[in-house]
Design an enzyme around this catalytic site. Structure first.
Site, PDB file in Angstrom:
ATOM      1  CG  HIS A   1      -1.161  -7.067  -0.869  1.00  0.00           C
ATOM      2  ND1 HIS A   1      -0.359  -5.973  -0.705  1.00  0.00           N
ATOM      3  CD2 HIS A   1      -1.973  -7.115   0.209  1.00  0.00           C
ATOM      4  CE1 HIS A   1      -0.670  -5.367   0.430  1.00  0.00           C
ATOM      5  NE2 HIS A   1      -1.642  -6.043   1.016  1.00  0.00           N
TER       6      HIS A   1
ATOM      7  CD  GLU B   1      -6.854   3.425   3.214  1.00  0.00           C
ATOM      8  OE1 GLU B   1      -6.174   2.506   2.736  1.00  0.00           O
ATOM      9  OE2 GLU B   1      -6.555   4.005   4.270  1.00  0.00           O
TER      10      GLU B   1
ATOM     11  CG  HIS C   1      -3.799  -8.574   4.821  1.00  0.00           C
ATOM     12  ND1 HIS C   1      -2.852  -9.231   4.063  1.00  0.00           N
ATOM     13  CD2 HIS C   1      -3.664  -7.263   4.529  1.00  0.00           C
ATOM     14  CE1 HIS C   1      -2.185  -8.337   3.343  1.00  0.00           C
ATOM     15  NE2 HIS C   1      -2.660  -7.138   3.611  1.00  0.00           N
TER      16      HIS C   1
ATOM     17  CB  SER D   1      -0.929   0.016   1.220  1.00  0.00           C
ATOM     18  OG  SER D   1      -1.893  -0.984   1.086  1.00  0.00           O
TER      19      SER D   1
HETATM   20 ZN    ZN Z   1      -2.485  -5.212   2.663  1.00  0.00          ZN
END
Ligand code: ZN
Ligand code: NAG
Ligand code: NAG
Length: 527
Positions: free
Chosen positions: A482, A360, A369, A141
């Protein structure tokens, strides 16, 4: 595509035998071997799950007509300027999560779900963003935030510094040649108001892309810098950067969690936890000292009672660390992303020159996750509600809204589940080679394979019921990982037509700058 219809009809009127499936797939020029691996459930193929209205081709012709009409009304290459820009970032939000959330949204309304639509999916323009970073095929990120806010691809873990800087290299990050500026700073230089809103911490990687310059995204407070063996008086932590340096110190709105990063260990924060700073600095007092008419809020009630017109700037720190997942949060204590969005826009709209705000949905990534698809999709639906609200309370003629993700997560919608199959449940129409059914959603990597002692998959019916169930994964890892495929971009408002095609992620802030006439590059106003 023309071949498909006769094939489905064929399947519908026959008990499917493997040889028939083979025959059908031979028509599609697949090899016999590949074809033998493809099986469809008899139930699904027989049309048991088909909504009756969808059997009429006219149903689909009508939708196509609407879609054509919608596109014919699009403003072609308008020269209108975006006074305001709202960037919505779904952290760790792959297309598969978007599709699954859309289905869940419909299923929460007791529909089959697949036909449902998220708020931003009705935006007129969309495209794809390529997310790789300078040294990484699959990004994090931080390097992605640097791309979509500062307009430069960099190395993984870097924030606001170029790829000439390596992980944790303080010296390199201090070199002016390596330090970047963000669209937040460009917007401030053009006289606009700016802000950041997140459900993570104010010093988390994504929002930090708007203000921080750091060779390590983990340097959130001085204690973190020291823990990586770096001198915290040379390499300033991100919380301090936010409060004392340009552009962070000029933000008029900062909403998120992470109060501990701003307070000394000797002080308890408003949420009952001790601060994390070792330098003894109370950055929130410091911020207050720099902003006479600045207001700090720490819970929902204070936020909603706030008089935005009398506050010069607002800092909201709603948890010690990450904000709570929406499904677990005390709704009377922690504001929703929609509530944060509403107050942020109200405050920033007071500037006649316009504003740039970064908003966000940060816990989509966290839940992915955890490989808890139920939480991830719920967070995504909170995100889409905030976008709907933003579109509703702003003028589509002067406010550009851009929605995207920083990177994906390795979650798939696999098999051939019938229409309306609960998206968080078991696919009752397919089984593995041992006859054990599998879930609709699966992660490539994660903590729970659901295997018995002999390594065989176990049935999931009783496991996948609750919203907080852990979704199965294939590769045993502590947490989910990811993914590296492209993510979506959706845009609405002035210059939204620029956000089409397959683009490099770092192009996004340059397009927003073009549309809002900020920064040093090409601008729509100059043309
Ligand atoms: Zn992440
Ligand atoms: C969906 O159905 C359930 C059970 O019949 C009902 O309790 C619920 O209110 C319905 N929800 C909506 C949005 O219609
Ligand atoms: C840090 O970066 C500088 C260049 O700015 C370089 O000379 C130095 O070798 C780097 N240090 C490490 C440990 O890589």
């Amino acid at each position: 595509m023309q071949l498909l219809l006769p094939i489905l009809v064929l399947l519908a009127f026959s008990g499917i035998t493997l040889s028939r499936v083979k025959e059908v797939h031979n028509v599609l020029e697949l090899t016999g071997q590949r074809a033998s691996r493809l099986r469809f459930s008899t139930d699904v193929a027989k049309g048991k799950y088909t909504p009756p209205e969808e059997m009429d081709p006219q149903f689909w012709y009508n939708i196509a007509d609407e879609e054509i009409a919608k596109r014919l009304q699009l403003p072609q290459l308008s020269t209108k300027k975006a006074k305001n820009v709202i960037m919505f970032l779904g952290d760790g939000m792959p297309i598969s999560s978007v599709t699954a959330a859309r289905i869940l949204k419909g299923q929460r309304q007791n529909k089959t779900g697949e036909e449902s639509l998220l708020s931003f999916e009705s935006f007129p323009y969309s495209g794809l963003s390529r997310t790789y970073c300078s040294n990484a095929q699959v990004p994090d990120s931080a390097c992605t935030a640097t791309a979509y806010l500062c307009g430069v691809k960099t190395n993984i873990i870097n924030l606001g510094v170029s790829a000439a800087v390596n992980f944790n290299n303080c010296t390199a990050s201090q070199d002016p040649a390596n330090r970047l500026t963000s669209i937040a700073e460009w917007s401030q230089n053009a006289g606009k108001s700016t802000g950041i809103v997140t459900t993570t911490t104010l010093t988390h990687a994504s929002p930090s892309g708007a203000y921080a310059k750091s060779a390590n995204r983990m340097w959130e407070c001085d204690t973190d810098v020291t823990s990586y063996g770096v001198d915290a008086s040379t390499c300033i932590d991100m919380a301090t950067q936010l409060v004392t340096q340009t552009p962070g110190k000029n933000f008029e709105v900062m909403f998120g969690g992470g109060m501990g990063k701003f307070l000394p260990k000797t002080i308890k924060d408003s949420h009952g936890k001790a601060g994390e700073r070792s330098d003894g600095v109370n950055l929130l007092s410091r911020w207050q000292g720099l902003h006479d008419k600045g207001v700090m809020v720490t819970n929902r009630k204070q936020l909603l009672n706030l008089d935005v017109s009398s506050a010069s700037s607002i800092i909201g720190v709603f948890q010690s660390g990450l904000m709570d997942l929406h499904m677990d949060a005390d709704a009377t204590y922690q504001p929703t992303l929609s509530e944060l969005t509403e107050v942020a826009i109200k405050k920033l709209s007071q500037n006649d020159n316009g504003y740039f705000v970064f908003i966000e949905g940060g816990l989509i990534d966290i839940a992915n996750h955890y490989t808890q698809a139920g939480y991830a999709l719920d967070e995504l639906l909170e995100f889409e509600k905030a976008i709907q609200l933003a579109r509703d309370i702003t003028d589509i003629e002067d406010t550009l809204i851009v929605v995207t993700a920083d990177h994906g997560h390795a979650v798939s919608i696999a098999g051939y589940p019938g229409r309306g199959t609960p998206i968080l449940g078991v696919n009752h129409h397919d089984a593995d080679i041992n006859g054990v059914k599998y879930s609709v959603l699966n992660y490539a990597a994660g903590p729970n394979q659901y295997l018995d002692e002999s390594g065989q998959r176990i049935p999931l019916e009783d496991i996948l019921g609750p919203d907080n169930a852990i979704t199965p994964s294939y590769i045993p890892t502590e947490i989910g990982v990811h993914s590296g495929e492209d993510v979506g971009i959706w845009a609405s408002g002035p210059q939204s037509h620029l956000f089409t095609g397959v683009m490099q992620q770092h192009t996004i802030p340059h397009l927003m700058a073009y549309a809002s006439c900020v920064g040093s590059g090409k601008k729509v106003c100059g043309n």
